[in-house]
Design an enzyme around this catalytic site. Structure first.
Site, short mmCIF file in Angstrom:
data_model
loop_
_atom_site.label_atom_id
_atom_site.label_comp_id
_atom_site.label_asym_id
_atom_site.label_seq_id
_atom_site.Cartn_x
_atom_site.Cartn_y
_atom_site.Cartn_z
N PRO A 10 0.75 -1.19 0.02
CG PRO A 10 -0.27 -1.13 2.04
CD PRO A 10 0.64 -2.00 1.38
CG ASN A 11 -0.26 4.45 1.34
OD1 ASN A 11 -1.03 5.05 0.84
ND2 ASN A 11 -0.16 3.74 2.50
NE ARG A 18 4.15 6.57 1.51
CZ ARG A 18 4.31 5.40 2.01
NH1 ARG A 18 4.79 4.48 1.31
NH2 ARG A 18 3.98 5.11 3.21
CE1 TYR A 23 9.13 4.90 2.93
CE2 TYR A 23 7.58 6.61 3.22
CZ TYR A 23 7.92 5.42 3.49
OH TYR A 23 7.65 4.94 4.87
CG ASN A 74 8.27 -2.16 0.32
OD1 ASN A 74 7.64 -2.56 1.42
ND2 ASN A 74 8.81 -1.03 -0.07
CB ALA A 77 1.62 0.17 6.13
CG HIS A 80 5.52 -2.21 10.32
ND1 HIS A 80 6.68 -2.48 10.31
CD2 HIS A 80 5.31 -1.24 9.27
CE1 HIS A 80 7.45 -1.68 9.32
NE2 HIS A 80 6.32 -1.07 8.81
CG ASP A 87 -0.53 -17.05 8.45
OD1 ASP A 87 0.76 -17.27 9.23
OD2 ASP A 87 -1.39 -17.16 9.04
CD GLU A 98 9.98 -7.96 5.35
OE1 GLU A 98 9.20 -9.00 5.35
OE2 GLU A 98 10.10 -7.04 6.20
CG HIS A 100 10.94 -2.73 4.62
ND1 HIS A 100 9.68 -2.46 4.35
CD2 HIS A 100 11.23 -3.87 4.96
CE1 HIS A 100 9.18 -3.70 4.88
NE2 HIS A 100 10.24 -4.34 5.08
CG LEU A 101 11.47 2.18 -1.00
CD1 LEU A 101 10.26 2.79 -1.44
CD2 LEU A 101 12.47 2.45 -2.14
NE ARG A 107 10.43 5.76 8.42
CZ ARG A 107 9.59 5.49 7.67
NH1 ARG A 107 9.67 4.80 6.85
NH2 ARG A 107 8.58 6.33 7.67
NE ARG A 111 7.15 4.25 9.77
CZ ARG A 111 5.97 4.47 9.04
NH1 ARG A 111 5.55 3.52 8.40
NH2 ARG A 111 5.22 5.59 9.06
#
Ligand code: DQA
Length: 145
Positions: A10-11, A18, A23, A74, A77, A80, A87, A98, A100-101, A107, A111
């Protein structure tokens, strides 16, 4: 040589606009384009997928079972708190990386936990868009073995 599925949570469709101080200014289209170029240069099939919806991401992961060699995700949100995505990764049996930017461990406290990371091969985080390219390199190196 193989197939890699890249999932953006998401986002991440808003990348480039953003919270650019966190980011950066690279857009999702630019990231995907770079990944596609690298994949085609080494003869890998690469699919990208972005969704703001947990259930759609779960279904995408389920559909990858038996069809995809590596997933790069990625979860944004959902990282977390989404036990459903965790699952799905665990049951699909597709080796998953996995990414993450941002450096999630530098942070906010909420997070600093990833519920998804324990069911992945490993996590690359804090390197901005390079993290996606590094994840793809990791998948390529493993596919070549
Ligand atoms: C993120 C980090 C998450 O905490 C956040 O919710 C995101 C992006 C990252 O790539 O740094 O949306 O996954």
């Amino acid at each position: 040589m193989g197939k890699v599925l890249v999932i953006h949570g998401p986002n991440l469709n808003l990348l480039g606009m953003r919270e650019v101080e966190i980011y950066g200014t690279t857009t999702l289209d630019e990231i995907n384009e770079n990944l596609r170029n690298r994949a085609s240069a080494v003869g890998i099939e690469l699919e990208t997928f972005q969704s703001n919806h947990e259930g759609e991401i779960v279904e995408k992961i389920q559909g990858a079972a038996g069809d995809v060699d590596y997933i790069i995700i990625n979860p944004a949100a959902f990282t977390h708190y989404s036990i459903a995505i965790r699952d799905a990764i665990a049951s699909a049996g597709v080796p998953t990386i996995e990414i993450h930017l941002s450096n999630i461990y530098a942070r906010e406290e909420f997070r600093q936990e990833s519920v998804t990371a324990p069911v992945t091969i490993g996590q690359i985080q804090g390197f901005g868009p390079d993290g996606y390219y590094l994840s793809l390199e990791a998948a390529i190196r493993r596919l070549k073995r």
